[in-house]
Design an enzyme around this catalytic site. Sequence first.
Site, short mmCIF file in Angstrom:
data_model
loop_
_atom_site.label_atom_id
_atom_site.label_comp_id
_atom_site.label_asym_id
_atom_site.label_seq_id
_atom_site.Cartn_x
_atom_site.Cartn_y
_atom_site.Cartn_z
N ASN A 1 -3.47 5.71 -3.19
CA ASN A 1 -3.24 4.29 -2.91
C ASN A 1 -2.94 3.44 -4.15
O ASN A 1 -3.03 2.21 -4.09
CB ASN A 1 -4.47 3.72 -2.19
CG ASN A 1 -4.68 4.37 -0.85
OD1 ASN A 1 -3.73 4.79 -0.19
ND2 ASN A 1 -5.93 4.50 -0.43
N SER B 1 -12.93 12.68 -6.48
CA SER B 1 -12.42 11.54 -5.71
C SER B 1 -11.84 12.05 -4.39
O SER B 1 -11.63 13.26 -4.21
CB SER B 1 -11.32 10.83 -6.50
OG SER B 1 -10.17 11.68 -6.60
N THR B 2 -11.57 11.12 -3.48
CA THR B 2 -10.98 11.51 -2.20
C THR B 2 -9.65 12.21 -2.41
O THR B 2 -9.34 13.22 -1.76
CB THR B 2 -10.77 10.27 -1.31
OG1 THR B 2 -12.04 9.63 -1.08
CG2 THR B 2 -10.17 10.66 0.04
N GLY B 3 -8.86 11.71 -3.36
CA GLY B 3 -7.56 12.33 -3.63
C GLY B 3 -7.68 13.76 -4.09
O GLY B 3 -6.94 14.64 -3.63
N TRP C 1 -2.34 7.31 -9.85
CA TRP C 1 -2.11 6.68 -11.16
C TRP C 1 -3.31 5.82 -11.51
O TRP C 1 -3.39 4.65 -11.14
CB TRP C 1 -0.83 5.84 -11.12
CG TRP C 1 -0.47 5.28 -12.48
CD1 TRP C 1 -0.79 4.03 -12.96
CD2 TRP C 1 0.24 5.94 -13.53
NE1 TRP C 1 -0.32 3.88 -14.25
CE2 TRP C 1 0.33 5.04 -14.63
CE3 TRP C 1 0.82 7.21 -13.66
CZ2 TRP C 1 0.96 5.37 -15.82
CZ3 TRP C 1 1.46 7.53 -14.85
CH2 TRP C 1 1.53 6.61 -15.90
N HIS D 1 -16.60 8.67 -10.15
CA HIS D 1 -15.39 9.46 -10.35
C HIS D 1 -14.89 9.38 -11.79
O HIS D 1 -15.17 8.42 -12.50
CB HIS D 1 -14.28 8.96 -9.41
CG HIS D 1 -14.69 8.93 -7.97
ND1 HIS D 1 -15.24 10.02 -7.32
CD2 HIS D 1 -14.63 7.94 -7.04
CE1 HIS D 1 -15.50 9.70 -6.07
NE2 HIS D 1 -15.15 8.45 -5.88
#
Length: 359
Positions: free
Chosen positions: A147, A279-281, A301, A331
């Site tokens: 995001n 992290s979620t990513g 990013w 994170h």
Amino acid sequence: MRSIRKRWTICTISILLIFYKTKEIARTEEHQDSQLTGEGELTLSRLMVNNTDKILRKEGAAIFHHAGEGWKINSSLALLIRKDILRFLDAERDVSVVKSSFKPGDVIHYVLDRRRTLNISQNLHSLLPEVSPMKSRRFKTCAVVGNSGILLNSGCGKEIDDHDFVIRCNLAPVVEFAEDVGTKSDFITMNPSVVQRAFGGFRNESDRWKFVHRLSILNDSVLWIPAFMVKGGEKHVEWVNALILKNKLKVRTAYPSLRLIHAVRGYWLTNKVHIKRPSTGLLMYTLATRFCDEIHLYGFWPFPKDLNGDQVKYHYYDELKYKYFSNAGPHRMPLEFKTLNLLHNKGALKLTTGKCVQQ
């Protein structure tokens, strides 16, 4: 007694010699140019600690080596990573607990707060899938969409939607940003905190309608809710579950297993990526290696400026402020980014950090 002391001294010296010799061998191995094993495959842990790919911060921007045009998938490395990850987790099962895992009234401990407990409610149990929502699924290309504001003016929407399977994070809005982020959504994560941050904590009917409308356009997509991580979001999870049931939404719910986050963290730690909590990513990329032959990342990013020195929003859709390099949060985004960028340069995944070229 002297004889015993002498033997003990000799033994101690021998142990120290072995220790230092072992350290010297390890040091020599780390500096070898070749990263090949006896079978000719890349050794992943050595790949991860390649210090030549350090990210430097200069005036808030990330200066790094990033291969752009000419990127090509390294299928053998992607397969090696998949096999390595599968030593730590069963992604098909760990993506969600299933109905047979619990019964209403069961009490479980939160994954990251073992002193606190959660009761499995009737609503939650009724929404648990019968089998893994990713059972027997496999895709040629997948997009994992973060995001970051780096997506704004990227023109990546069509490219993202052209992938066979699209994973999105934290129920981010898409319709009003379609040109840059696309709209296809096959798997969407939703941290319980999203209810408060994006939907006003469901304080009024308008907030609830906005949420229901957002979920209604997902149709048969998987909505992934980490309900068992930490105490504090249980009421939000219950409200979400109640709205899904009341409005008979077609979205398929999934709730990650109690071991998932530890298994994922264990994998990265073993490969010298010292993260506190993925992290979620990073979680989504790790899971995607099980289901996707080729993985493309967008919207990753973790820096306040791009390479031109222009400001980059933390999220493409809001004005949320964040201390990117703070050690206080759970994170370590820049470290994760460094790792993903390294894997991009090796061809294990594709990390898009600029504009998408329309074919």
